[in-house]
Structures are given as structure tokens and as C-alpha cells.
Scaffold this motif. Structure first.
Motif, PDB file in Angstrom:
ATOM      1  N   ASN A   1      10.578   3.570  -8.612  1.00 45.42           N
ATOM      2  CA  ASN A   1      10.256   4.943  -8.217  1.00 45.42           C
ATOM      3  C   ASN A   1      10.539   5.075  -6.718  1.00 45.42           C
ATOM      4  O   ASN A   1       9.635   4.916  -5.894  1.00 45.42           O
ATOM      5  CB  ASN A   1       8.793   5.264  -8.522  1.00 45.42           C
TER       6      ASN A   1
ATOM      7  N   ASN B   1      10.735   7.289  -4.654  1.00 47.32           N
ATOM      8  CA  ASN B   1      10.001   8.279  -3.875  1.00 47.32           C
ATOM      9  C   ASN B   1       8.593   7.814  -3.531  1.00 47.32           C
ATOM     10  O   ASN B   1       7.840   8.536  -2.889  1.00 47.32           O
ATOM     11  CB  ASN B   1       9.907   9.603  -4.645  1.00 47.32           C
ATOM     12  N   ARG B   2       8.244   6.615  -3.959  1.00 49.59           N
ATOM     13  CA  ARG B   2       6.879   6.114  -3.772  1.00 49.59           C
ATOM     14  C   ARG B   2       6.903   4.843  -2.917  1.00 49.59           C
ATOM     15  O   ARG B   2       7.659   3.919  -3.172  1.00 49.59           O
ATOM     16  CB  ARG B   2       6.280   5.818  -5.135  1.00 49.59           C
ATOM     17  N   LEU B   3       6.058   4.812  -1.903  1.00 45.18           N
ATOM     18  CA  LEU B   3       5.994   3.685  -0.979  1.00 45.18           C
ATOM     19  C   LEU B   3       5.369   2.464  -1.647  1.00 45.18           C
ATOM     20  O   LEU B   3       4.324   2.571  -2.290  1.00 45.18           O
ATOM     21  CB  LEU B   3       5.172   4.088   0.257  1.00 45.18           C
ATOM     22  N   LEU B   4       6.024   1.321  -1.498  1.00 44.01           N
ATOM     23  CA  LEU B   4       5.474   0.047  -1.965  1.00 44.01           C
ATOM     24  C   LEU B   4       4.649  -0.578  -0.843  1.00 44.01           C
ATOM     25  O   LEU B   4       3.604  -1.167  -1.081  1.00 44.01           O
ATOM     26  CB  LEU B   4       6.603  -0.897  -2.382  1.00 44.01           C
ATOM     27  N   GLY B   5       5.132  -0.445   0.386  1.00 43.51           N
ATOM     28  CA  GLY B   5       4.429  -1.024   1.526  1.00 43.51           C
ATOM     29  C   GLY B   5       5.293  -0.989   2.770  1.00 43.51           C
ATOM     30  O   GLY B   5       6.321  -0.314   2.821  1.00 43.51           O
TER      31      GLY B   5
ATOM     32  N   PHE C   1      10.274   1.026  -0.442  1.00 45.34           N
ATOM     33  CA  PHE C   1       9.959   1.906  -1.563  1.00 45.34           C
ATOM     34  C   PHE C   1      10.070   1.143  -2.876  1.00 45.34           C
ATOM     35  O   PHE C   1      10.812   0.168  -2.988  1.00 45.34           O
ATOM     36  CB  PHE C   1      10.886   3.124  -1.543  1.00 45.34           C
ATOM     37  N   ARG C   2       9.317   1.599  -3.857  1.00 46.14           N
ATOM     38  CA  ARG C   2       9.305   0.937  -5.165  1.00 46.14           C
ATOM     39  C   ARG C   2      10.682   1.031  -5.816  1.00 46.14           C
ATOM     40  O   ARG C   2      11.276   2.107  -5.825  1.00 46.14           O
ATOM     41  CB  ARG C   2       8.260   1.592  -6.061  1.00 46.14           C
TER      42      ARG C   2
ATOM     43  N   GLY D   1       0.829  -1.196   0.000  1.00 52.79           N
ATOM     44  CA  GLY D   1       0.000   0.000   0.000  1.00 52.79           C
ATOM     45  C   GLY D   1       0.862   1.243   0.000  1.00 52.79           C
ATOM     46  O   GLY D   1       2.065   1.180   0.251  1.00 52.79           O
ATOM     47  N   GLN D   2       0.235   2.369  -0.279  1.00 49.21           N
ATOM     48  CA  GLN D   2       0.988   3.616  -0.430  1.00 49.21           C
ATOM     49  C   GLN D   2       0.791   4.597   0.713  1.00 49.21           C
ATOM     50  O   GLN D   2       1.525   5.569   0.818  1.00 49.21           O
ATOM     51  CB  GLN D   2       0.589   4.292  -1.750  1.00 49.21           C
ATOM     52  N   GLN D   3      -0.178   4.381   1.582  1.00 55.11           N
ATOM     53  CA  GLN D   3      -0.468   5.297   2.683  1.00 55.11           C
ATOM     54  C   GLN D   3       0.010   4.689   3.999  1.00 55.11           C
ATOM     55  O   GLN D   3      -0.649   3.819   4.569  1.00 55.11           O
ATOM     56  CB  GLN D   3      -1.966   5.605   2.749  1.00 55.11           C
ATOM     57  N   GLU D   4       1.148   5.160   4.494  1.00 50.60           N
ATOM     58  CA  GLU D   4       1.763   4.566   5.673  1.00 50.60           C
ATOM     59  C   GLU D   4       0.850   4.582   6.897  1.00 50.60           C
ATOM     60  O   GLU D   4       0.701   3.567   7.587  1.00 50.60           O
ATOM     61  CB  GLU D   4       3.075   5.282   5.990  1.00 50.60           C
TER      62      GLU D   4
END
Length: 147
Positions: A132, A134-138, A128-129, A103-106
Motif C-alpha cells: 500500500n 500510500n501508507r507509511l511503514l516507518g 512506504f508499505r 509506525g504510521q505517524q511521521e
């Protein structure tokens, strides 16, 4: 001059900013849907019996920890309480090493997965992905002590 500087520093504390209050309220409003810490220290067979059949890994999923590394670890994906989990386990011993809550929302993931950043028996690490950063994977959840 000293009084003016003290007043300016006090006014910049950020404590009065509405965005901090809103984020604290949003975090408190997230209801837990899955007790992820209770799933740690399981075998992959135990996870299957508790969570049901495994699902295919998400399309294009690439575990950032396994890039370029040959190991005996295997991955299985599960869905529970509206969350997607990826379990990393040893194919020979069947023991689960960690769980990745996708998910992306910690804040939302922490609340829905019943996770606490101050817990003593597990660690929560952001992942992080790879394509990318700068984008959270989970969030990767790793047991630190047997439960």
C-alpha cells in the motif's frame, strides 16, 4: 483591480489557518522516548547489549529495500521506549547499516525517536508499505558520517 488581486493573494497565504497551528503544537508536544541517532554506527552486538534481546520481526514484515535482492544483510527487531526498530546489518561484519523506526505517524516518530530532519550526521527517509504505497511503514535512519 491590482489592489483586489493583491488582497486575494494575501488572504490565501494559509498563515492564518488553524490546522497549521494545531499540527505545530502537536509536533512540539511529542516527548522523546529513544535516542535513535545515538544507536547508529553500532554493531548488532552493541545494539543487543543496549536494547536487550531481539524480538521476532512483525508478522508479514517485508523490507521494501530487500525485495528481490540477494545480499548478506540480516534483520533484527528491537523494542525500546515504546518504539519498534528494525536493524539491517551485515551478517559477516556485524555492522548495522540502518535502523527502520516502524509506525504510521511521521511527526510522532520523529519526536519520539529524537530525530531531526536537518541533522548532518544522519538521513531520515520515509518508507512506504510495499502493498500500500500510500501508507507509511516507518522512517529509515541512515548514518552519513561516523559518530
Amino acid at each position: 483591480m491590482l489592489v483586489a488581486t493583491t488582497w486575494w493573494l494575501a488572504s490565501c497565504s494559509g498563515a492564518h489557518e488553524p490546522t497549521q497551528t494545531a499540527s505545530a503544537t502537536a509536533h512540539a508536544a511529542v516527548a522523546p522516548t529513544t535516542n535513535v541517532p545515538a544507536l547508529l554506527n553500532s554493531s548488532i552486538d552493541g545494539l543487543r547489549s543496549r536494547l536487550g534481546a531481539a524480538y521476532p520481526l512483525p508478522a508479514g514484515y517485508l523490507d521494501p529495500l530487500s525485495v528481490g535482492v540477494a545480499s548478506t544483510d540480516s534483520l533484527l527487531a528491537f523494542r525500546t521506549g515504546g518504539l519498534q526498530l528494525v536493524a539491517t546489518y551485515n551478517a559477516h561484519t556485524r555492522q548495522v547499516h540502518d535502523l527502520l523506526v516502524l509506525g504510521q505517524q511521521e511527526d510522532s516518530l520523529m519526536g519520539r525517536a529524537s530525530l531531526r530532519s536537518s541533522a548532518r550526521d544522519y538521513l531520515v527517509l520515509p518508507v512506504f508499505r510495499p502493498d500500500n504505497p500510500n501508507r507509511l511503514l516507518g522512517l529509515r535512519v541512515i548514518a552519513t558520517a561516523p559518530q
